[in-house]
Design an enzyme around this catalytic site. Structure first.
Site, mmCIF file in Angstrom:
data_model
loop_
_atom_site.group_PDB
_atom_site.id
_atom_site.type_symbol
_atom_site.label_atom_id
_atom_site.label_comp_id
_atom_site.label_asym_id
_atom_site.label_seq_id
_atom_site.Cartn_x
_atom_site.Cartn_y
_atom_site.Cartn_z
ATOM 1 N N ALA A 1 -1.979 -7.041 0.360
ATOM 2 C CA ALA A 1 -2.390 -8.428 0.604
ATOM 3 C C ALA A 1 -2.372 -8.814 2.077
ATOM 4 C CB ALA A 1 -1.492 -9.383 -0.191
ATOM 5 N N CYS B 1 3.069 0.862 11.807
ATOM 6 C CA CYS B 1 4.094 1.475 10.963
ATOM 7 C C CYS B 1 4.943 2.469 11.740
ATOM 8 C CB CYS B 1 3.443 2.176 9.773
ATOM 9 S SG CYS B 1 2.400 1.071 8.797
ATOM 10 N N ASN C 1 -6.985 3.508 9.982
ATOM 11 C CA ASN C 1 -6.406 2.290 10.533
ATOM 12 C C ASN C 1 -6.271 2.325 12.048
ATOM 13 O OD1 ASN C 1 -4.440 4.341 9.633
ATOM 14 N ND2 ASN C 1 -2.942 3.023 10.651
ATOM 15 N N GLY D 1 0.793 -1.221 0.000
ATOM 16 C CA GLY D 1 0.000 0.000 0.000
ATOM 17 C C GLY D 1 0.822 1.266 0.000
ATOM 18 N N THR D 2 1.950 1.259 0.712
ATOM 19 C CA THR D 2 2.771 2.469 0.801
ATOM 20 C C THR D 2 3.306 2.876 -0.563
ATOM 21 O OG1 THR D 2 3.387 2.046 3.102
ATOM 22 C CG2 THR D 2 4.841 3.473 1.825
ATOM 23 N N THR E 1 11.330 -7.082 -11.421
ATOM 24 C CA THR E 1 10.682 -8.388 -11.583
ATOM 25 C C THR E 1 9.523 -8.529 -10.608
ATOM 26 O OG1 THR E 1 12.773 -9.368 -12.272
ATOM 27 C CG2 THR E 1 11.045 -10.881 -11.529
ATOM 28 N N GLN F 1 -7.257 -0.587 4.391
ATOM 29 C CA GLN F 1 -7.965 -1.244 5.488
ATOM 30 C C GLN F 1 -9.331 -1.803 5.079
ATOM 31 O OE1 GLN F 1 -6.961 -2.034 8.553
ATOM 32 N NE2 GLN F 1 -4.951 -1.075 8.339
#
Length: 380
Positions: free
Chosen positions: A200, A329, A151, A70-71, A237, A179
């Protein structure tokens, strides 16, 4: 017993997700950019996962780009949109996740954009009238970034309403939906957002993989350069096994979303009841204590005044309860929660964020409340 109540930070991987990933860790190891059979097999699986994510969210696979989480997705949406669209004004709030807030502050610090903060109600809810005033003042040259659900305190923003307002005032709209993806339904054909994000590990998938949704009419330049992956949108990749896991986790979450929500809301309601029963003068930060109108996976508890608040999470941990004082975080820092500070919470009161998942049990709720009551030592 050990009880885990930090699911807003990360969730345990679903066993079915792990089984889906395993072949791409052990046997199907080709590079998806290679043209030989090993590479083509993996490329095919990657694109099937992209289509699965797109189908679930009711959008086109061409609008889904996989990221490291997400960041990165938030940074990409904000920095690249402002750079390539010539945006001069950015509207956000002071209680956004740091992935957005720190990025916005850096953009202003480096002269890329003028930053505006929407006013908040006492409980942290967005003042939509003020948002409209800001949109009117900077019509046609503004981007809005407001998270779907906070969050830390569980507040839910009406992103449908925000999207409508942004369309009316010709603004670009990004929402950090980390979230809520998997916990709420998102129909991207109906939602008037140009960018949303997912991660995920918030929905029982692996860490280190997420996605950015970029609406087709708001294409942007890459954030990470160095390769033609993700249709020239992200060099590097691809994390193939992670992408496979993300798609599977999202699929499972949608298949069982109603059952999981009912289960978790039951746990949250049970904890609220037992906390009120066993600890006097207890409150809930933000709207998290409102079962029907908050992020149902989060409960932020405001405890009675005490001089021992600094040791609260440590004492919970040594008593077998893993919880958080805010966002994971920023754990390890002693600056406290920027969200609770913005809401001007009483510093003499301790705060604990309990966050639930489909794996949380009634027994764990009872155990956590019992231990918290013992630590606080204030009975009803």
């Amino acid at each position: 017993m050990r009880a885990y109540f930090d699911n807003a930070a990360t969730t345990p991987v679903d066993e079915a997700v792990f089984e889906e990933m395993k072949p791409y860790l052990l046997n199907k190891y080709g590079n998806p950019s290679s043209i030989h059979s090993h590479g083509r097999e993996v490329r095919s699986a990657l694109e099937r996962s992209r289509k699965k994510v797109a189908d679930i969210l009711n959008t086109s696979p061409s609008e889904i780009f996989f990221t490291s989480g997400g960041t990165e997705a938030d940074n990409t949406a904000l920095k690249c949109t402002i750079a390539c669209k010539g945006i001069e004004h950015l509207i956000t709030s002071k209680i956004e996740h740091h992935a957005v807030l720190h990025t916005a502050e850096e953009l202003e610090k480096t002269g890329k954009v003028k930053l505006h903060f929407v006013e908040l109600e006492n409980d942290g809810q967005v003042k939509y009238d003020h948002l409209e005033e800001l949109l009117k003042a900077h019509r046609g040259n503004v981007m809005v970034s407001l998270m779907h659900a906070n969050n830390e305190i569980g507040n839910v923003t009406d992103i449908d309403r925000v999207g409508e307002m942004c369309e009316e005032y010709d603004a670009i709209f990004h929402s950090d939906t980390v979230q809520t993806v998997g916990h709420f339904r998102h129909d991207l054909q109906q939602l008037k957002a140009h960018f949303i994000v997912g991660s995920a590990h918030k929905l029982h998938g692996p860490k280190g993989v997420g996605f950015l949704h970029v609406r087709h009419d708001k294409k942007i330049t890459p954030f990470i350069h160095g390769g033609a992956q993700e249709r020239n949108m992200r060099g590097g990749t691809e994390n193939v096994s992670g992408i496979i896991g993300l798609a599977k986790a999202l699929e499972i979450s949608y298949q069982h979303q109603l059952d999981h929500r009912q289960h978790i809301e039951g746990l949250k309601s049970r904890m609220i009841h037992k906390l009120r029963e066993q600890i006097e003068d207890i409150h809930f930060n933000g709207t998290s204590g409102d079962i029907q109108n908050s992020l149902y996976t989060v409960l932020n508890v405001c405890l009675p005044p005490s001089e021992d608040n600094d040791m609260l999470l440590f004492n919970l941990d040594i008593n077998g309860v893993s919880a958080s004082g805010g966002s994971a975080c920023s754990s390890g820092s002693n600056i406290g929660s920027h969200v609770l500070a913005e809401l001007k919470r009483d510093h003499s009161r301790g705060a604990v964020r309990f966050s639930f998942s489909k794996y949380t049990t009634n027994e764990e709720v009872d155990f956590a409340v019992e231990k918290l009551a013992e630590i606080v030592g204030v009975g009803v």
